[in-house]
Write a protein that holds these residues in place. Structure first.
Motif, mmCIF file in Angstrom:
data_model
loop_
_atom_site.group_PDB
_atom_site.id
_atom_site.type_symbol
_atom_site.label_atom_id
_atom_site.label_comp_id
_atom_site.label_asym_id
_atom_site.label_seq_id
_atom_site.Cartn_x
_atom_site.Cartn_y
_atom_site.Cartn_z
ATOM 1 N N GLU A 401 0.852 -1.187 0.000
ATOM 2 C CA GLU A 401 0.000 0.000 0.000
ATOM 3 C C GLU A 401 0.886 1.234 0.000
ATOM 4 O OE1 GLU A 401 -2.480 0.575 3.523
ATOM 5 O OE2 GLU A 401 -4.189 1.042 2.234
ATOM 6 N N ALA A 402 0.737 2.072 -1.019
ATOM 7 C CA ALA A 402 1.550 3.286 -1.120
ATOM 8 C C ALA A 402 0.670 4.509 -0.899
ATOM 9 C CB ALA A 402 2.217 3.369 -2.493
ATOM 10 N N SER A 403 1.229 5.520 -0.257
ATOM 11 C CA SER A 403 0.470 6.750 -0.053
ATOM 12 C C SER A 403 0.318 7.480 -1.386
ATOM 13 C CB SER A 403 1.167 7.641 0.971
ATOM 14 O OG SER A 403 2.461 7.974 0.526
ATOM 15 N N ASP A 404 -0.650 8.391 -1.445
ATOM 16 C CA ASP A 404 -0.923 9.115 -2.688
ATOM 17 C C ASP A 404 0.305 9.853 -3.196
ATOM 18 O OD1 ASP A 404 -3.463 8.216 -2.833
ATOM 19 O OD2 ASP A 404 -4.384 9.979 -1.904
ATOM 20 N N ASP A 405 1.084 10.416 -2.267
ATOM 21 C CA ASP A 405 2.270 11.156 -2.697
ATOM 22 C C ASP A 405 3.455 10.218 -2.951
ATOM 23 O OD1 ASP A 405 3.017 10.403 -0.173
ATOM 24 O OD2 ASP A 405 2.899 12.413 0.688
ATOM 25 N N GLY A 406 3.236 8.911 -2.743
ATOM 26 C CA GLY A 406 4.289 7.944 -3.016
ATOM 27 C C GLY A 406 5.414 7.928 -1.990
ATOM 28 N N GLU A 407 5.289 8.754 -0.952
ATOM 29 C CA GLU A 407 6.392 8.884 -0.002
ATOM 30 C C GLU A 407 6.430 7.749 1.004
ATOM 31 O OE1 GLU A 407 6.596 12.650 1.973
ATOM 32 O OE2 GLU A 407 6.882 13.702 0.065
ATOM 33 N N ARG A 408 5.308 7.103 1.171
ATOM 34 C CA ARG A 408 5.238 6.096 2.207
ATOM 35 C C ARG A 408 4.710 4.807 1.611
ATOM 36 N NH1 ARG A 408 4.201 6.087 8.253
ATOM 37 N NH2 ARG A 408 3.709 3.897 8.433
ATOM 38 N N VAL A 409 5.366 3.689 1.946
ATOM 39 C CA VAL A 409 4.893 2.385 1.497
ATOM 40 C C VAL A 409 4.781 1.464 2.711
ATOM 41 C CG1 VAL A 409 5.376 0.364 0.092
ATOM 42 C CG2 VAL A 409 5.951 2.638 -0.779
ATOM 43 N N ASP A 410 3.609 0.900 2.892
ATOM 44 C CA ASP A 410 3.407 -0.097 3.940
ATOM 45 C C ASP A 410 3.168 -1.443 3.280
ATOM 46 O OD1 ASP A 410 3.552 1.879 5.863
ATOM 47 O OD2 ASP A 410 1.378 2.088 6.063
ATOM 48 N N VAL A 411 3.773 -2.486 3.826
ATOM 49 C CA VAL A 411 3.552 -3.836 3.313
ATOM 50 C C VAL A 411 2.860 -4.638 4.416
ATOM 51 C CG1 VAL A 411 4.651 -5.945 2.515
ATOM 52 C CG2 VAL A 411 5.514 -3.719 1.753
ATOM 53 N N HIS A 412 1.602 -5.000 4.162
ATOM 54 C CA HIS A 412 0.803 -5.707 5.166
ATOM 55 C C HIS A 412 0.804 -7.203 4.855
ATOM 56 C CE1 HIS A 412 -0.521 -1.663 5.969
ATOM 57 N NE2 HIS A 412 -1.128 -1.579 4.804
#
Ligand SMILES: [Zn+2]
Length: 466
Positions: A401-412
């Protein structure tokens, strides 16, 4: 009795009517704290040296002379005391714009900012007694038989407006007075004990928020795809919900954590709620109400989800948010497929045709026009879309899951529709895969996963495959 925990009834005497050009000669404050059980009243007043002469007409009106203020402290000397007394309070005054404006300017001259939520008792009187003749303080004193000690002195007048409000709660329906006060305070509606920028400090992005009172554990944990909007909503709905009302009274600070997206926010909320058990949390109650359904024949059975083993998800239906939503889903199936509500357990009638049969909307298993086997075969088909599908992978899977601005990525990481953990980088992911924590069934998590899966929007990848 008051709709918010702290009110400061304030009156000022001044050298004139211009907040810009004139100065304060006396401050009177009646601070009223309501902790829910008891009302505490604190009175404070001081003459203030205006450092300019008081015009004779004003001296005659207030009785405050140049001689009296000559030895009084300047505003800069009492500013800290005044600030402390007004801290966290709704600022209440008669013609509040006048007193509030003078204080704001007085603080500004010391290069200090001052802001508060303002309640004007003229507006309050107008709102509650629209037909009354006049809403000046003298008119109120006569009309409400308010005891007055020293009219036109700051503390005397501050006491009078407190007596006015106190009397309203004695003589009027409390909820009517509350409603009038809330209406006037509506903008801005942030609890006064929070810093005025508490909302603006929040990002307009997904994440979880934590409300704290005086204790180290949070009062409440919530999630949103827009933290700022969601938190503001807690305080701007006229406190319709009991929980929001309590939160407004008790909250002292807000913390938040950003997540890449909605799924991450929901997963993080689930973890925090479980770990911290916030006092006012709905999420926990929500989970207690949720459940899955089982069915072999006849009526499907609702099984509360809390404590359900994840293996139990095979051959189950749902999950449902509550028993009520489970029954609602069954009624919808009855209407759509001409099934019998009595056989499905959502109609209690004793014998004869079910209610829908009387309207020719049930195929009639209730009166023997359809065999139970035929009915059950149709139930199986109708329920099929609600079945919890088999886990599509051999082992664990992940959703990126990436944030709209692409700055943050979480892998669940998930297994069997249950959440194992979130990784922010490769090392964390390897750790999660090597030593997966025990996953537990969480109806909110499973519901969100399945909603996306059924819509073809869940990009689930096997762990270990790039
Ligand atoms: Zn029927």
């Amino acid at each position: 009795m008051l709709p918010l925990p702290a009110f400061a009834f304030v009156d000022l005497e001044t050298t004139g009517t211009s907040a810009q050009g004139d100065r304060i000669t006396e401050i009177g404050i009646v601070r009223v704290d309501d902790d829910g059980a008891r009302v505490h009243v604190t009175e404070w007043s001081s003459l203030v040296d205006p450092e300019v002469p008081i015009p004779p007409a004003i001296q005659a009106l207030t009785g405050i002379t140049n001689a009296m203020v000559a030895s009084a402290p300047s505003f800069s000397t009492v500013a800290n005391d005044v600030r402390a007394l007004l801290d966290g309070c709704v600022f209440v005054a008669h013609n509040a714009r006048f007193d509030y404006g003078f204080l704001k300017h007085a603080f500004a001259r010391l290069e200090r900012s001052f802001s508060a939520r303002v309640l004007c008792t003229v507006r309050l009187s107008r709102r509650l007694f629209p037909d009354a003749d006049g809403h000046g303080l003298d008119a109120l004193i006569v009309r409400h038989a308010i005891p007055v000690s020293e009219r036109h002195r700051a503390l005397g007048d501050a006491r009078a407006i407190w007596s006015f409000v106190e009397g309203l709660y004695r003589d009027q329906a409390a909820d009517r007075v509350d409603a009038a006060i809330r209406r006037i305070l509506r903008v801005p509606s942030l609890p006064p004990q929070l810093p005025p920028d508490a909302i603006d400090a929040l990002p307009e992005s997904p994440g979880v928020y934590l409300f704290y009172g005086d204790n180290p554990l949070p009062l409440y944990v919530g999630k949103s795809i827009d933290l700022r909007e969601r938190v503001a909503a807690h305080f701007s709905q006229d406190w319709r919900s009991e929980t929001d009302l309590r939160l407004s009274r008790e909250i002292r600070r807000i913390e938040h954590e950003r997540t890449a997206g909605e799924l991450g926010a929901l997963l993080r909320e689930a973890v925090l709620v479980k770990a911290l058990m916030p006092a006012h949390n709905r999420a926990l109650r929500r989970k207690e109400e949720a459940g899955i359904a089982r069915w072999r024949e006849g009526a499907p059975k609702f099984v509360p989800a809390l404590g359900v083993d994840r293996d139990a998800l095979a051959d189950a239906y749902g999950p449902f948010a509550s028993r009520a939503s489970f029954r609602g889903a069954l009624r919808a199936l009855c209407a759509e497929h001409r099934l019998c509500a009595r056989r499905l357990g959502v109609e209690r009638s004793a014998g004869g045709p079910c209610f829908a049969r009387q309207l020719h909307r049930c195929n009639g298993v209730c009166i023997g026009s359809e065999s139970p086997q035929d009915h059950d075969a149709r139930v199986a088909a109708a329920l099929a879309p609600l079945a919890i599908p088999a886990w599509p992978l051999a082992g664990a899977g992940y959703v990126r899951e990436a944030s709209d601005d692409g700055e943050r990525v979480d892998v669940h990481v998930f297994r069997d529709w249950c959440f194992a953990g979130t990784a922010r980088n490769d090392a964390e992911l390897a750790e999660l895969v090597e030593c997966p924590p025990r996953t537990a069934f969480d109806p909110d998590v499973t519901r969100l996963l399945l909603r996306r899966y059924r819509a073809g929007k869940l990009e689930l990848r096997p762990v270990g495959v790039a």
